[in-house]
Design a protein around this motif. Structure first.
Motif, PDB file in Angstrom:
ATOM      1  N   SER A  63      -5.223  21.432  30.213  1.00  0.00           N
ATOM      2  CA  SER A  63      -4.701  20.661  31.343  1.00  0.00           C
ATOM      3  C   SER A  63      -4.275  21.558  32.503  1.00  0.00           C
ATOM      4  N   ALA A  64      -3.977  22.822  32.217  1.00  0.00           N
ATOM      5  CA  ALA A  64      -3.526  23.746  33.252  1.00  0.00           C
ATOM      6  C   ALA A  64      -4.631  24.680  33.739  1.00  0.00           C
ATOM      7  N   LYS A  65      -5.701  24.761  32.991  1.00  0.00           N
ATOM      8  CA  LYS A  65      -6.739  25.742  33.282  1.00  0.00           C
ATOM      9  C   LYS A  65      -7.338  25.521  34.669  1.00  0.00           C
ATOM     10  N   GLY A  66      -7.439  26.620  35.418  1.00  0.00           N
ATOM     11  CA  GLY A  66      -8.027  26.567  36.746  1.00  0.00           C
ATOM     12  C   GLY A  66      -7.064  26.166  37.842  1.00  0.00           C
ATOM     13  N   ARG A  67      -5.869  25.681  37.478  1.00  0.00           N
ATOM     14  CA  ARG A  67      -4.910  25.236  38.493  1.00  0.00           C
ATOM     15  C   ARG A  67      -3.557  25.935  38.383  1.00  0.00           C
ATOM     16  N   PHE A  68      -3.139  26.270  37.163  1.00  0.00           N
ATOM     17  CA  PHE A  68      -1.821  26.870  36.940  1.00  0.00           C
ATOM     18  C   PHE A  68      -1.986  28.315  36.492  1.00  0.00           C
ATOM     19  N   THR A  69      -1.131  29.178  37.037  1.00  0.00           N
ATOM     20  CA  THR A  69      -1.175  30.598  36.686  1.00  0.00           C
ATOM     21  C   THR A  69       0.224  31.101  36.378  1.00  0.00           C
ATOM     22  N   MET A  83       1.376  26.737  40.733  1.00  0.00           N
ATOM     23  CA  MET A  83       0.662  25.486  40.477  1.00  0.00           C
ATOM     24  C   MET A  83      -0.074  25.072  41.741  1.00  0.00           C
ATOM     25  N   ASP A  84      -1.373  24.948  41.640  1.00  0.00           N
ATOM     26  CA  ASP A  84      -2.218  24.573  42.764  1.00  0.00           C
ATOM     27  C   ASP A  84      -2.952  23.271  42.458  1.00  0.00           C
ATOM     28  N   SER A  85      -3.473  22.651  43.516  1.00  0.00           N
ATOM     29  CA  SER A  85      -4.244  21.406  43.370  1.00  0.00           C
ATOM     30  C   SER A  85      -3.490  20.388  42.525  1.00  0.00           C
ATOM     31  N   LEU A  86      -2.238  20.189  42.853  1.00  0.00           N
ATOM     32  CA  LEU A  86      -1.389  19.311  42.055  1.00  0.00           C
ATOM     33  C   LEU A  86      -1.852  17.862  42.149  1.00  0.00           C
ATOM     34  N   LYS A  87      -1.650  17.161  41.031  1.00  0.00           N
ATOM     35  CA  LYS A  87      -2.051  15.766  40.901  1.00  0.00           C
ATOM     36  C   LYS A  87      -0.831  14.917  40.553  1.00  0.00           C
ATOM     37  N   PRO A  88      -0.851  13.628  40.852  1.00  0.00           N
ATOM     38  CA  PRO A  88       0.294  12.781  40.478  1.00  0.00           C
ATOM     39  C   PRO A  88       0.625  12.856  38.986  1.00  0.00           C
ATOM     40  N   GLU A  89      -0.387  13.037  38.153  1.00  0.00           N
ATOM     41  CA  GLU A  89      -0.136  13.129  36.707  1.00  0.00           C
ATOM     42  C   GLU A  89       0.541  14.431  36.294  1.00  0.00           C
ATOM     43  N   ASP A  90       0.732  15.355  37.231  1.00  0.00           N
ATOM     44  CA  ASP A  90       1.500  16.568  36.948  1.00  0.00           C
ATOM     45  C   ASP A  90       2.998  16.326  37.086  1.00  0.00           C
TER      46      ASP A  90
END
Length: 124
Positions: A63-69, A83-90
């Protein structure tokens, strides 16, 4: 024992970014592997990322791969979650946690110390 304090949460629009910080006190952070988790209302605590004591090894959930570091600065006794490219489900409360064990784990019950959490809300 180590005390952990998260900061950097807040309200952000979908597609935006946040950087969370986790400051440690009481013990040297380099003694611990560190992880970030989150918990949304009515859901179980979810593993996101972890980082080894030196920072050389990380593990990231799907769920975090590619967006969270995750990263750490042991000289500042601080761990970060970008955290990048955040979504409402985050949207959730985000926690950092310390693991003093020698076997890498993603299980929340294996992390001995936890911060109080910081709220992240992503609006659509």
């Amino acid at each position: 024992q180590v005390q952990l304090a998260e900061s950097g949460g807040g309200l952000v629009q979908a597609g935006g970014s946040l950087r969370l910080s986790c400051a440690a006190s009481g013990r040297t952070l380099s003694e611990y592997a560190m992880g970030w988790f989150r918990q949304a209302p009515g859901k179980e605590r979810e593993f996101l990322v972890r980082i080894s004591r030196s920072g050389s090894i990380t593990r990231t959930s799907d769920s975090a791969k590619g967006r969270f570091t995750i990263s750490r600065d042991n000289t500042k006794n601080t761990v970060y979650l970008q955290m990048d490219s955040l979504k409402p489900e985050d949207t959730a409360v985000y926690y950092c946690a310390a693991d003093r064990g020698t076997v890498p784990t993603t299980l929340p019950q294996r992390f001995e110390y936890w911060g109080q959490g910081t709220q992240v809300t992503v609006s659509s």
